[in-house]
Design an enzyme around this catalytic site. Structure first.
Site, PDB file in Angstrom:
ATOM      1  N   ARG A   1       0.814  -1.219   0.000  1.00 10.65           N
ATOM      2  CA  ARG A   1       0.000   0.000   0.000  1.00 10.65           C
ATOM      3  C   ARG A   1       0.846   1.267   0.000  1.00 10.65           C
ATOM      4  O   ARG A   1       0.322   2.374  -0.156  1.00 10.65           O
ATOM      5  CB  ARG A   1      -0.901   0.027   1.232  1.00 10.65           C
TER       6      ARG A   1
ATOM      7  N   TRP B   1       2.926   6.348   1.611  1.00 10.15           N
ATOM      8  CA  TRP B   1       3.117   6.617   0.186  1.00 10.15           C
ATOM      9  C   TRP B   1       2.833   8.099   0.047  1.00 10.15           C
ATOM     10  O   TRP B   1       1.696   8.542   0.174  1.00 10.15           O
ATOM     11  CB  TRP B   1       2.145   5.791  -0.655  1.00 10.15           C
TER      12      TRP B   1
ATOM     13  N   ASN C   1      -4.352   7.079   7.073  1.00 10.68           N
ATOM     14  CA  ASN C   1      -4.357   6.667   5.673  1.00 10.68           C
ATOM     15  C   ASN C   1      -5.447   7.466   4.979  1.00 10.68           C
ATOM     16  O   ASN C   1      -6.615   7.384   5.369  1.00 10.68           O
ATOM     17  CB  ASN C   1      -4.664   5.161   5.595  1.00 10.68           C
ATOM     18  N   GLY C   2      -5.056   8.261   3.983  1.00 11.64           N
ATOM     19  CA  GLY C   2      -6.044   9.078   3.275  1.00 11.64           C
ATOM     20  C   GLY C   2      -5.464  10.439   2.974  1.00 11.64           C
ATOM     21  O   GLY C   2      -4.245  10.647   3.057  1.00 11.64           O
TER      22      GLY C   2
ATOM     23  N   LYS D   1       2.340  -2.602 -18.109  1.00  8.84           N
ATOM     24  CA  LYS D   1       3.093  -3.494 -17.217  1.00  8.84           C
ATOM     25  C   LYS D   1       4.587  -3.275 -17.410  1.00  8.84           C
ATOM     26  O   LYS D   1       5.364  -3.199 -16.461  1.00  8.84           O
ATOM     27  CB  LYS D   1       2.716  -4.948 -17.560  1.00  8.84           C
TER      28      LYS D   1
HETATM   29  C1  F6R Z   1      -1.253  -1.432 -12.852  1.00  5.25           C
HETATM   30  C2  F6R Z   1      -2.095  -1.159 -11.719  1.00  5.25           C
HETATM   31  C3  F6R Z   1      -2.887   0.096 -11.726  1.00  5.25           C
HETATM   32  C4  F6R Z   1      -4.299  -0.193 -11.214  1.00  5.25           C
HETATM   33  C5  F6R Z   1      -5.107   1.109 -11.086  1.00  5.25           C
HETATM   34  C6  F6R Z   1      -6.528   0.836 -10.659  1.00  5.25           C
HETATM   35  O1  F6R Z   1      -0.525  -2.601 -12.690  1.00  5.25           O
HETATM   36  O2  F6R Z   1      -2.152  -1.909 -10.786  1.00  5.25           O
HETATM   37  O3  F6R Z   1      -2.938   0.679 -12.992  1.00  5.25           O
HETATM   38  O4  F6R Z   1      -4.922  -1.064 -12.107  1.00  5.25           O
HETATM   39  O5  F6R Z   1      -4.499   1.940 -10.171  1.00  5.25           O
HETATM   40  O6  F6R Z   1      -6.555   0.166  -9.433  1.00  5.25           O
HETATM   41  P1  F6R Z   1      -7.835  -0.606  -8.946  1.00  5.25           P
HETATM   42  O7  F6R Z   1      -8.068  -1.729  -9.892  1.00  5.25           O
HETATM   43  O8  F6R Z   1      -7.497  -1.061  -7.581  1.00  5.25           O
HETATM   44  O9  F6R Z   1      -8.972   0.362  -8.994  1.00  5.25           O
END
Ligand code: F6R
Length: 631
Positions: free
Chosen positions: A29, A82, A108-109, A506
């Site tokens: 995270r 982060w 967190n936020g 990727k």
């Molecule tokens: C790429 C990746 C990001 C997530 C994007 C959406 O490998 O992991 O591009 O796909 O941040 O995240 P979710 O799916 O959690 O809404």
């Protein structure tokens, strides 16, 4: 984005190793800095550092630094950061203190009104030691205590003043037997053991200790305390704190524990790539009926009429989830003849979409179920009157809760920051959804049965693809990485274009190299200018209807002296002159629309092995976080 943990126990012990181990499980995270605070002999003590807990926290050393004695501890909190407000640094790492060093908070936020609050607090004489948005919180609590509030009321009144999102854990040296939690927009739960309560941003942080949890909803707080030698908790809402709420506990299955371990693999990402056949199988399991040739999506059952009469589908998502939706869009348009509009969530929210909410159905796609852009898009869409559905992986997450209904992705915990198995689960759902929408719009039972029959075989073909392509793709990745090739393009046509986009994403995430992805036919309209013998083009071209056209484009690339890897099927390989090109061969399929589920696998592996050859951290690529909870 950021992860918090907090422990309170009636069985005093050194809690530092447990906090560190939970923080390690939350590294996905956020991992730029980390910190721990404890109450020891009536005082708050803290260590905070730049770097991830795995790299900078050795339990024994940190316990010594914090002065933990054999008497043990009753409470401790920890944080992985982060950075969003204020660069990664020791000062900006949580926990943050107030001016009197009696309060410590992890958050967190994002606090949107932090500038105004900071100004007001400075005017009241508070001094700040970080540039984070979070630090206003302990100072505001301190201020309210100074004005006569109890710690709990000050905490909840402060939470009520915050604009933005938060998962909070607070300890106070004046109330050393208490851990206060509050949630709005960022996930927060706590595990319940006989003598210990353990809070975290995600259950996977604490699965080693318990699999029974209580999940807080937006606007709720929890007051965890020790009294008469036992731990207990009270839950209420920030607005109505006196009326306590009774909440059910959730028990997570053992399967989730397996997700938390790397097993025999060298990284989580490698493990998750190899889990994809079983994820695909699990995601479609029990969700289709071969006798009727139809998909059975229980989560959408109350909306059958709406699905039948919709005239347009809108998808909203970010990153990899958006790329899965792009594949889904082509599937739905091709099979169900229903127009699809694929929207990037961060754009959708702020733009005018000229489609009436009565005519459209909206699918929000998200692995984490926390992504702020997607969540806010759902809220905005609902405000405008759209019925919203989710394709979400994390059960009970904010997006799963915000939508009207949905279908869970069943990928399990995805730990690698670059998404792989969640993508495959999202694809699997889009196959089923497209079949469902198509069966309501003229697809015959036989056509439905034929696709379902082949869909059922995909997991085994995925296993075969992984087994037969990995060593060659590894060799190619290492070879091109060592040659210093730095211009890499992913090219294809039709349903392969979204796979090019995903492969490129990727590759970028893991290698930190700039890559492109283009519809193959676009090459001649500009991108061909960058092709020379220092460029690598990866062309996805199984033997489908566009194969002959693709062969033409392949010739164009070769004529400019470019390096080429072709991803094709057995039949395609037989129909190519293999001179001057490298070939990765995947199994031949009857239904061309199913190729994405196979062809993405060697491309994920290519990015993986290229990044390893460059010495990059594949599980935690630089600058990224798994759940992007800021807009
Ligand atoms: C790429 C990746 C990001 C997530 C994007 C959406 O490998 O992991 O591009 O796909 O941040 O995240 P979710 O799916 O959690 O809404």
């Amino acid at each position: 984005m950021c992860g918090i943990v907090g422990i309170i126990t009636s069985e005093k012990r050194n809690l530092v190793p447990e906090i560190i181990s939970s923080l390690k499980n939350l590294e996905y995270r956020g991992y730029d800095s980390t910190g721990i605070a404890i109450i020891n002999t009536g005082e708050i003590r803290r260590v905070h550092r730049l770097g991830a807990p795995s790299d900078v926290f050795v339990p024994q050393q940190i316990s010594e630094e914090l002065g933990v004695t054999s008497d043990g501890l009753s409470v401790a909190i920890g944080h992985n950061r982060w950075a969003t407000h204020g660069k990664p640094s020791e000062e900006n790492a949580h926990p943050h203190f107030d001016c009197t060093d009696t309060l410590a908070i992890v958050h967190n936020g994002t606090i949107l009104n932090h500038e105004l609050l900071r100004k007001e607090l400075i005017a009241l004489g508070h001094t700040f030691s970080s540039t984070t948005d979070t630090e206003v919180i302990p100072h505001l609590i301190e201020q309210k205590i100074k004005e006569g509030s109890s710690v709990k009321d000050a905490f909840l009144d402060t939470a009520a003043c915050l604009d933005g999102s938060f998962g909070l854990a607070l300890i106070s040296s004046n109330e050393p037997d208490r851990l206060l939690l509050a949630k709005h927009g960022s996930p927060l739960l706590f595990g319940v053991l006989k003598d210990t309560l353990i809070a975290a941003s995600s259950s996977n942080a604490i699965l080693a200790y318990t699999n029974t949890f209580i999940t807080l909803a937006d606007g709720e707080y929890a007051d965890l305390s020790i009294g008469s030698g036992n731990v207990s908790y009270k839950i209420g809402t920030i607005q109505d704190r006196e009326n306590l709420i009774t909440k059910e506990t959730t028990t997570i299955t053992d399967h989730s524990r397996e997700d938390m371990s790397m097993g025999e693999y060298e990284s989580f990402m490698k493990k998750e790539i190899h889990e994809q056949p079983s994820v695909f199988r699990t995601t479609i399991l029990g969700r289709y009926d071969e006798t009727t040739g139809d998909a059975v999506l229980g989560g959408l059952i109350d909306y059958e009429d709406m699905l039948r009469h919709a005239r347009q589908v809108i998808t909203v998502a970010c990153g990899t989830a958006h790329n899965a939706a792009l594949v889904g869009g082509i599937l739905i348009e091709t099979l169900a003849n229903l127009p699809v509009r694929n929207e990037i969530a961060s754009e959708f929210r702020y733009k005018k979409v000229p489609i009436s909410p009565e005519e459209a159905i909206l699918f929000a796609v998200s692995q984490s179920g926390e992504t702020a852009d997607t969540l806010e898009s759902v809220k905005e869409a609902r405000r405008k009157g759209y019925t919203t559905f989710g394709i979400v992986n994390v059960v009970g997450s904010a997006i799963a809760e915000a939508v009207d209904a949905g279908v869970y992705a069943r990928a399990g915990f995805e730990i690698g920051v670059a998404s792989t198995k969640a993508f495959i689960a999202q694809l699997a759902i889009f196959y089923l959804l497209a079949i469902k929408l198509a069966r309501e719009r003229g697809m015959t039972p036989q056509e439905g049965q034929s696709i379902l029959n082949e869909l059922n075989k995909i997991p085994n073909l995925m296993i075969k693809t992984l087994e037969t392509t990995e060593s060659e793709i590894k060799r190619l990745a290492e070879n091109y990485a060592s040659k210093g090739i730095r211009t890499i393009n992913f090219l294809g046509r039709g349903i392969h274009v979204p796979i090019c986009i995903e492969a490129s994403l990727k590759f970028k995430e893991l290698t930190y190299l700039e890559t492109g992805s283009y519809p193959l036919g676009e090459l001649k309209h500009g991108p061909i200018a960058i092709i020379d013998n220092n460029a690598l083009s990866i062309i996805i071209m199984p033997h489908d209807d566009l194969f002959a056209l693709n062969k033409n484009s392949l010739e164009q690339v070769l004529s400019k002296g470019g390096n080429v890897i072709v991803v094709t099927d057995e039949l395609g390989a037989q129909n190519l002159v293999l001179q001057d090109i490298e070939v990765i061969i995947i199994p031949t399929l009857k239904n061309q629309l199913l190729y994405p589920a196979l062809e993405i696998l060697p491309l994920q592996l290519f990015a993986y092995h290229y990044a390893r050859a460059l010495g990059n951290n594949v599980d935690k690529p630089r600058n990224l976080a798994k759940s992007v909870t800021v807009e």
